[in-house]
Design a protein around this motif. Structure first.
Motif, PDB file in Angstrom:
ATOM      1  N   CYS A  40       0.818  -1.229   0.000  1.00 34.90           N
ATOM      2  CA  CYS A  40       0.000   0.000   0.000  1.00 34.90           C
ATOM      3  C   CYS A  40       0.843   1.266   0.000  1.00 34.90           C
ATOM      4  O   CYS A  40       0.294   2.373   0.014  1.00 34.90           O
ATOM      5  CB  CYS A  40      -0.970  -0.008   1.176  1.00 34.90           C
ATOM      6  N   CYS A  46      -2.318  -2.401   4.234  1.00 32.04           N
ATOM      7  CA  CYS A  46      -2.044  -3.722   3.658  1.00 32.04           C
ATOM      8  C   CYS A  46      -1.452  -4.719   4.660  1.00 32.04           C
ATOM      9  O   CYS A  46      -1.676  -5.910   4.550  1.00 32.04           O
ATOM     10  CB  CYS A  46      -1.109  -3.597   2.452  1.00 32.04           C
ATOM     11  N   CYS A  49       4.106  -4.859   5.654  1.00 36.25           N
ATOM     12  CA  CYS A  49       5.358  -4.277   6.165  1.00 36.25           C
ATOM     13  C   CYS A  49       5.542  -4.670   7.621  1.00 36.25           C
ATOM     14  O   CYS A  49       6.240  -4.004   8.373  1.00 36.25           O
ATOM     15  CB  CYS A  49       5.348  -2.765   6.011  1.00 36.25           C
ATOM     16  N   CYS A  86       5.805   0.822   8.342  1.00 40.39           N
ATOM     17  CA  CYS A  86       5.491   2.093   7.677  1.00 40.39           C
ATOM     18  C   CYS A  86       5.003   3.144   8.672  1.00 40.39           C
ATOM     19  O   CYS A  86       4.920   4.328   8.322  1.00 40.39           O
ATOM     20  CB  CYS A  86       4.463   1.906   6.567  1.00 40.39           C
TER      21      CYS A  86
HETATM   22 FE1  FES Z   1       0.997  -1.152   3.859  1.00 41.70          FE
HETATM   23 FE2  FES Z   1       2.606  -0.591   5.917  1.00 41.70          FE
HETATM   24  S1  FES Z   1       0.528  -1.192   5.960  1.00 41.70           S
HETATM   25  S2  FES Z   1       3.063  -0.516   3.814  1.00 41.70           S
END
Ligand code: FES
Length: 106
Positions: A40, A46, A49, A86
């Motif tokens: 994402c 998402c 990461c 992230c």
């Molecule tokens: Fe998608 Fe961290 S939740 S890059």
């Protein structure tokens, strides 16, 4: 520039330097560290990461917010130090940070 050590599930280490203000996810992607997919792009939607921070380092990063916590709850291999890379910015205090990567992202 702070130094971050990423450790793959198989023990392979990647030591990188990253600018203050970038995220741990960006540090991994910038240096082609495997195991951080970041589908994402860092918008906390998402969960690809996912990483683990050792207990001693958790006091040096901001607590996770509800959106991060909700996403983590749905991931595989969740542990007490699970975070989304992230959502953590590189700061001078994180120099020497160790970030472990889950097997499920390889
Ligand atoms: Fe998608 Fe961290 S939740 S890059």
């Amino acid at each position: 520039m702070p130094t971050i050590k990423f450790i793959e599930h198989n023990g392979t280490e990647h030591v990188v330097e990253e600018d203050v203000g970038r995220s741990l996810m960006q540090a991994a992607v910038d240096h082609c560290v495997p195991g951080i997919v970041a589908d994402c792009g860092g918008s906390c939607s998402c969960g690809t990461c996912h990483c683990y921070l050792d207990e001693a380092w958790l006091v040096h990063v901001p607590e996770s917010q509800s959106d991060e916590q909700s996403l983590i709850e749905g991931l595989l291999d969740v542990r007490s130090g699970s975070r989304l890379s992230c959502q953590i910015k590189v700061t001078p205090e994180l120099d020497g940070l160790v970030v472990r990567l889950p097997k499920s992202q390889f």
